[in-house]
Design a protein around this motif. Sequence first.
Motif, PDB file in Angstrom:
ATOM      1  N   CYS A   1       0.858  -1.190   0.000  1.00  0.00           N
ATOM      2  CA  CYS A   1       0.000   0.000   0.000  1.00  0.00           C
ATOM      3  C   CYS A   1       0.891   1.236   0.000  1.00  0.00           C
ATOM      4  N   HIS A   2       0.353   2.346  -0.441  1.00  0.00           N
ATOM      5  CA  HIS A   2       1.108   3.584  -0.366  1.00  0.00           C
ATOM      6  C   HIS A   2       1.452   3.887   1.087  1.00  0.00           C
ATOM      7  N   ILE A   3       2.585   4.550   1.284  1.00  0.00           N
ATOM      8  CA  ILE A   3       2.983   4.918   2.654  1.00  0.00           C
ATOM      9  C   ILE A   3       1.842   5.747   3.260  1.00  0.00           C
ATOM     10  N   GLY A   4       1.443   5.365   4.439  1.00  0.00           N
ATOM     11  CA  GLY A   4       0.329   6.056   5.081  1.00  0.00           C
ATOM     12  C   GLY A   4      -0.994   5.332   4.894  1.00  0.00           C
ATOM     13  N   ASP A   5      -1.078   4.477   3.855  1.00  0.00           N
ATOM     14  CA  ASP A   5      -2.336   3.767   3.586  1.00  0.00           C
ATOM     15  C   ASP A   5      -2.308   2.326   4.049  1.00  0.00           C
ATOM     16  N   CYS A   6      -1.210   1.923   4.674  1.00  0.00           N
ATOM     17  CA  CYS A   6      -1.061   0.501   5.013  1.00  0.00           C
ATOM     18  C   CYS A   6      -2.251   0.042   5.835  1.00  0.00           C
ATOM     19  N   HIS A   7      -2.794  -1.094   5.425  1.00  0.00           N
ATOM     20  CA  HIS A   7      -3.916  -1.670   6.165  1.00  0.00           C
ATOM     21  C   HIS A   7      -3.498  -1.991   7.591  1.00  0.00           C
ATOM     22  N   TYR A   8      -2.210  -2.202   7.788  1.00  0.00           N
ATOM     23  CA  TYR A   8      -1.695  -2.526   9.118  1.00  0.00           C
ATOM     24  C   TYR A   8      -0.884  -1.350   9.661  1.00  0.00           C
ATOM     25  N   ILE A   9      -1.321  -0.160   9.334  1.00  0.00           N
ATOM     26  CA  ILE A   9      -0.774   1.096   9.831  1.00  0.00           C
ATOM     27  C   ILE A   9       0.639   1.398   9.338  1.00  0.00           C
ATOM     28  N   SER A  10       1.630   0.628   9.842  1.00  0.00           N
ATOM     29  CA  SER A  10       3.014   1.017   9.558  1.00  0.00           C
ATOM     30  C   SER A  10       3.797  -0.092   8.884  1.00  0.00           C
ATOM     31  N   GLY A  11       3.101  -1.162   8.475  1.00  0.00           N
ATOM     32  CA  GLY A  11       3.813  -2.306   7.905  1.00  0.00           C
ATOM     33  C   GLY A  11       4.714  -1.927   6.744  1.00  0.00           C
ATOM     34  N   ASN A  12       4.180  -1.105   5.846  1.00  0.00           N
ATOM     35  CA  ASN A  12       4.961  -0.817   4.636  1.00  0.00           C
ATOM     36  C   ASN A  12       6.165   0.079   4.914  1.00  0.00           C
ATOM     37  N   TYR A  13       6.138   0.775   6.049  1.00  0.00           N
ATOM     38  CA  TYR A  13       7.310   1.558   6.425  1.00  0.00           C
ATOM     39  C   TYR A  13       8.493   0.623   6.603  1.00  0.00           C
ATOM     40  N   TYR A  14       8.230  -0.498   7.300  1.00  0.00           N
ATOM     41  CA  TYR A  14       9.311  -1.469   7.504  1.00  0.00           C
ATOM     42  C   TYR A  14       9.707  -2.105   6.189  1.00  0.00           C
ATOM     43  N   THR A  15       8.717  -2.333   5.319  1.00  0.00           N
ATOM     44  CA  THR A  15       9.029  -2.911   4.013  1.00  0.00           C
ATOM     45  C   THR A  15      10.055  -2.035   3.296  1.00  0.00           C
ATOM     46  N   GLU A  16       9.799  -0.740   3.326  1.00  0.00           N
ATOM     47  CA  GLU A  16      10.693   0.185   2.632  1.00  0.00           C
ATOM     48  C   GLU A  16      12.110   0.079   3.193  1.00  0.00           C
ATOM     49  N   LYS A  17      12.184   0.016   4.517  1.00  0.00           N
ATOM     50  CA  LYS A  17      13.503  -0.071   5.150  1.00  0.00           C
ATOM     51  C   LYS A  17      14.185  -1.387   4.809  1.00  0.00           C
ATOM     52  N   ARG A  18      13.399  -2.459   4.798  1.00  0.00           N
ATOM     53  CA  ARG A  18      13.989  -3.762   4.507  1.00  0.00           C
ATOM     54  C   ARG A  18      14.442  -3.836   3.056  1.00  0.00           C
ATOM     55  N   VAL A  19      13.684  -3.206   2.165  1.00  0.00           N
ATOM     56  CA  VAL A  19      14.077  -3.247   0.757  1.00  0.00           C
ATOM     57  C   VAL A  19      15.393  -2.508   0.570  1.00  0.00           C
ATOM     58  N   ARG A  20      15.561  -1.441   1.317  1.00  0.00           N
ATOM     59  CA  ARG A  20      16.834  -0.712   1.251  1.00  0.00           C
ATOM     60  C   ARG A  20      17.979  -1.656   1.648  1.00  0.00           C
ATOM     61  N   LEU A  21      17.739  -2.411   2.716  1.00  0.00           N
ATOM     62  CA  LEU A  21      18.759  -3.365   3.174  1.00  0.00           C
ATOM     63  C   LEU A  21      18.998  -4.449   2.119  1.00  0.00           C
ATOM     64  N   MET A  22      17.887  -4.956   1.563  1.00  0.00           N
ATOM     65  CA  MET A  22      18.012  -6.011   0.550  1.00  0.00           C
ATOM     66  C   MET A  22      18.854  -5.520  -0.621  1.00  0.00           C
ATOM     67  N   LYS A  23      18.596  -4.291  -1.039  1.00  0.00           N
ATOM     68  CA  LYS A  23      19.330  -3.774  -2.202  1.00  0.00           C
ATOM     69  C   LYS A  23      20.815  -3.619  -1.871  1.00  0.00           C
ATOM     70  N   ARG A  24      21.112  -3.172  -0.649  1.00  0.00           N
ATOM     71  CA  ARG A  24      22.505  -3.049  -0.237  1.00  0.00           C
ATOM     72  C   ARG A  24      23.165  -4.425  -0.283  1.00  0.00           C
ATOM     73  N   LEU A  25      22.461  -5.424   0.229  1.00  0.00           N
ATOM     74  CA  LEU A  25      23.020  -6.770   0.264  1.00  0.00           C
ATOM     75  C   LEU A  25      23.208  -7.321  -1.144  1.00  0.00           C
ATOM     76  N   LEU A  26      22.267  -6.983  -2.046  1.00  0.00           N
ATOM     77  CA  LEU A  26      22.412  -7.452  -3.431  1.00  0.00           C
ATOM     78  C   LEU A  26      23.645  -6.830  -4.058  1.00  0.00           C
ATOM     79  N   GLU A  27      23.843  -5.537  -3.788  1.00  0.00           N
ATOM     80  CA  GLU A  27      25.037  -4.867  -4.299  1.00  0.00           C
ATOM     81  C   GLU A  27      26.287  -5.583  -3.816  1.00  0.00           C
ATOM     82  N   GLU A  28      26.303  -5.874  -2.526  1.00  0.00           N
ATOM     83  CA  GLU A  28      27.463  -6.566  -1.952  1.00  0.00           C
ATOM     84  C   GLU A  28      27.683  -7.894  -2.647  1.00  0.00           C
ATOM     85  N   SER A  29      26.598  -8.603  -2.917  1.00  0.00           N
ATOM     86  CA  SER A  29      26.738  -9.945  -3.452  1.00  0.00           C
ATOM     87  C   SER A  29      27.063  -9.955  -4.937  1.00  0.00           C
ATOM     88  N   GLY A  30      26.762  -8.865  -5.627  1.00  0.00           N
ATOM     89  CA  GLY A  30      27.053  -8.824  -7.046  1.00  0.00           C
ATOM     90  C   GLY A  30      25.842  -9.080  -7.929  1.00  0.00           C
TER      91      GLY A  30
END
Lengths: 263, 625, 431
Positions: free
Chosen positions: A72-101
């Motif tokens: 959901c769009h930030i602010g529209d999450c059915h579970y209030i703040s779930g997607n905020y964490y998603t955004e943060k985790r995706v940032r981490l995932m992308k960093r890890l992908l960069e590291e891995s190649g």
Amino acid sequence: MAEASQAQWEPKIIGFLCNWCSYAGADLCGVSRYQYPTNVRAVRVMCSTRISPHLVLDILKAGADGVLLGGCHIGDCHYISGNYYTEKRVRLMKRLLEESGVEPERLRLEWVSASEGEKFSKIVTDFTEQVRKLGPSKVKKDEKLRSRVAAADDASETFRLKALVGRELNLVNKGNVYNNKLDPAELDRIIDSATEEEFERSLILELSMSKPRSVKELGEIMEVPTDKVLRHIVALRQKNMIAMEHPEGFTPTYKTIVIGGEQ
Amino acid sequence: MIHMAETKVNESEKPRIGVFVCSCGSNIGGFVDVPSVADYAKTLPDVVYATQNMYTCAEDGLSNIREAIRKHNLNRVIVASCTPRTHAPLFQATCESAGLNKYLFTFVNIREHCSWVHMKEKDLATKKSKDLIRMGVARARLLKPQEEAKVEVEPVGLVIGGGVSGMTAAASLADMGFPVHLVEREGDLGGFVKILNNLYVTEKSAAETIKPLIEKVTAHKNITLHLNSSVKSVEGFIGNYEVGIAPKGGEEKKYKVGTIVVATGALEFVPEGLYGYNQYPNVVTLTEFEILCRKKTLPKLKSVAFIQCVGSRGQKMSYCSRICCNVAIKNAINIADNYEDMLGVMEKQGTLVDKIPVEKKATEEILERRRRRRGRGTEGEGDAEEVKLGPSEKIEVTVFNRDVMAYGVEHELTYNKAREKRVKFNRYTLDHLPKVFMEDNQLKVTYFHETLKLERTMPVDMVVLSTPLVAQPDAGDLSKMLKVPLGQEGFFLEAHVKLRPVDFATDGIYVAGTCKGPADITEAVTQGAAAASRAATPMAKGYVQAEALSSVVDETKCTGCGTCIEVCPYGALRKNEKGIAEVIVAACKGCGCCGATCPEGAITMTNYTDAQLLAEAKAALQEEV
Amino acid sequence: MEKAVMVIGGGVAGIQASLDLADKGLIVHLVEKTPSIGGRMAQLDKTFPTNDCSICILAPKMADCFSHPNTNVITYSEVIGVEGSVGNFKVKVLKKARYVDESKCTGCGECLEKCPSKVVNDWEMGLTTRKAIYIPFMQAVPRVMTIDKEHCLKLTKDKCGNCMKACKRGAINYEMKDQVLEVEVAAIIVATGFDVWDPTPSTEYGYGRYPNVFTAMEYERMINAAGPTHGHIQRRSDKERPRKMAFIQCVGSRNPQVGHPYCCAVCCMHATKESMLAREHYDDIESTIFYKDMRACSKGFYEYVERAKRDYGVRYINSDATVQENADKHNPIVVYDVGGRQQSEEFDLVVLATTLVPKKETAELAKLLGLKVDEFGFLESSDRILGPGRTVKPGIYLAGYAAGPADIPESVAQGSSAAAKAVEAIAQAGG
């Protein structure tokens, strides 16, 4: 022969869609008959926040050409703040992908609301093209790359990274136990350096799993300076995660300690 | 229908999967080779039965599922058809009626996510359908039966908004016997309607018309009124909400309610910078015009122009506001019939009486006509006479419109009546918007005559701008508090535009009136009563069954770090006496944030385990066999 | 005694009212005149503005309504008498003989193949025939056969008897008699829906005279994959598919001359949907809609029409229109005027948006129940502002198109609203 299979190759993309917005948007897209390429296979989850880095990295390790996360769009999450964490985790995932190649562009996060059917079709069309340009995932054929993705996966599961990402919202908004609020940019820097460290440590453990390795050997494979490798090994030995094997001549080698024989 | 006792699937029992592939008429069958998909399903591991149906959701499709469960001893069922978001409950109920735990059902969407979006690629769509079913099978093999928690429902309602739809909802719930809290942020009940002149073409003022409802709501023993108050916090879930209500500047008090109706209304769009609004004195909005009429403060007028669709229908707002045409028509008729009564005192005492079009002696007859509900008399007398009674040549009412939205019986007949009264309706298009300007101290309107293909200018004394209803600017706050969605225009978004017009997707919260989109008073009242019916259902039943979608903590892995407690938006996790995390199942909504966060990997989700999700996703990567 | 409510009419409004009541623990007797519940919505192909498949979203509700432990769905039945007042109505229901045992019939359809009679199929708007033993549509609820006694050879001439021989379950019973049930209920909800006006008397449209002029409901059945042409649009004259179609709005409505001065409230969107569906079926099809006012005035409707123009190439012409015919190919010619100038254009097929009128029987039912109808036959609410759906008779409430033009979501809301009123009445009476 190779060229022929290249021509026939179709990107395989896994989509993790949240039930309330992006899955509903995809439904609306269907209802409205907006057409898009057939490459995405959707897996429905209740919220995008369910998607841990492990799920994404494991899928990429298994050979997926791309992963699309829909929330959901930030602010529209059915579970209030779930997607905020998603955004943060995706940032981490992308960093890890960069590291891995692995190209971080193989992972995309999109916000699609239940009323954005047309947007969903555009995203799928666009992402499919993007992955097509990147070509087939090399993870399956390239053993070195595979071990690096495995290391990224392991790193994502470490206590340090999980706790940092999980606590980020509170650290930034409410402050730590000393009531010091952290500057988000500062926190990102902390997470980035932790990501690099944890990845390298996981990679050492991954590489030293099958056979004992020397610091020099590890440094060469990992393309990391030996003094840094040594520092990691010291830290890993303190945590009892790696053990020194009988040195061959003058060179000590290290082997990952496998607990309970699971790994 | 006989409901058999639910048989538990022994967890060590080997999966026996049945796959039902739906053609959905031609909706799927027209774009996917359904027979080959069903044949393919038979080849997948643990699939013991696979078939195709024309409509799996039709009674014969459902009985096919029930029979197959019994005959083939199925312990997993997969339906490949449309979206789980509408049809999962039906198939789950079917499984249960045949004794299969509903959590052993898997839905595969090959319509919205396949046949409808790949209408020109039958081969690829067929291949994708097979992949999706393979994924479903991979998931189904790992499913486990679940038990649902039963939650009691507090038999108290909350209605947010004291306009007509909110009052209707509150009165209805109260009449059904449920205590209701009605929260209104203003000091008076009545909402948008209370400031209007009249409703439809009626003699009574709007305030007079809604007075009985206000009196009923105020006096009802089951209704607790919270005027000058607003909802500050909402916690909990269906049946068990704890709502904080605070009067302006006062302290928040907590109330326990079972269900909630949202009826917060809408506002009139302010046409800043359009058609000389706020620039020329006699340019007003439709509502402002009604207020002038109600307060009997109209200036003297010889010519009035209404401009419809100001800022709506593809302009500032993309939508049509539904009511403005009919409101404008009503006001046009008001001017024609009652212009004199609405004049300001000064004008009345002045020398303008000879210019006033409606003859004084005609009033009684007008009243008589209006008492008859519709404009058309059946006995044939009248039409010619009516014209005589209408506005004279001296007062001119022109409605510039794009399409006159006089839908239905009442509005269309009123529209006809306005035309009989010589109200002019001039059509304009977006290519030729009318222009309002001041020239020689005279307000003028220039418009494009579509038939003559000519630009015309007419002097007017007043311009009334029909602007759309817009969403409350703070609807977003309530939306976040209740966790219910807003649509693109900022109006609340119902669960399904066709079949669930007053429900939200979230159980326990309902919506009525203009906060979900423009509606006239009859529609708003209908929706209010409808929302009351929906909100009363769980309260009348006394309980709801919570879906088995919650977090599960592995006590052996948890170290009590507390990260999950920090991330849970519902406070559904706490530390138990052993210092490790514990889930409050009734409060958990199953988002999975804690599971993805737990540094020890100690939390998983019922029915959405890592193993299930990974099996499903990885199955997609296999080549078709 | 458990409190019970009667719902008359099993369309979407009646189904919604029944479900709302049954879910609250009340007993519901749903009386439906035809052999199946579902009403008009079950006949539609798609619904605007989402183009959701109509039967797909309705079927779960139909099944739910039928199998609910608190409902008693009485199909093929009519209300023939009412006594009493709120809290204590005694209703007489005529349950017409189906000649098929509902408890035995599985709807397998083997009898259909053996039946020799051919009867005009009303469900398919007369575009095809059905047998004398029939099921109105595939998703019918209950899924049982009905014998049409006027056309059954066994019942009319005592010949044939094929269906009884074909039925392996012994469900056929030619001896079955009409039954009168007496039902006691505390409240009644009337949701009898609408009929489609036959435009034959309005000769300017040529319906009935020119083969390629269709009504909107006929077209709706044609474009439905489960319909008589399996979703193919066909001209009546040569079974060819059209390339150029015209939709004419307000046929018989908004027209005081033929007695329907009102607006039907759904046809503008309906025509827009139909022209969009045509384009979905065939890339090269061109549609033109002749309209008086494009009344697309609910949530998402204006945007829907704009999409039809932009993405589906639908042409909208603001004009009255009449139909003539090029007799050579039976091509209808639409005569209209733009800017005061008369024009004409030839089309392959014309679809008329005919007036939707209250069911004829509604007037008789109103008399039985003591309700008021307006001059057009719509049931009247006692207070149209604050009490829509309430009637002059306490305990009797209205929902759906029978009470005036309404689209699906409005009918659903009215169904729920009527249910609320029935529950209020029962609660107030101390139930």
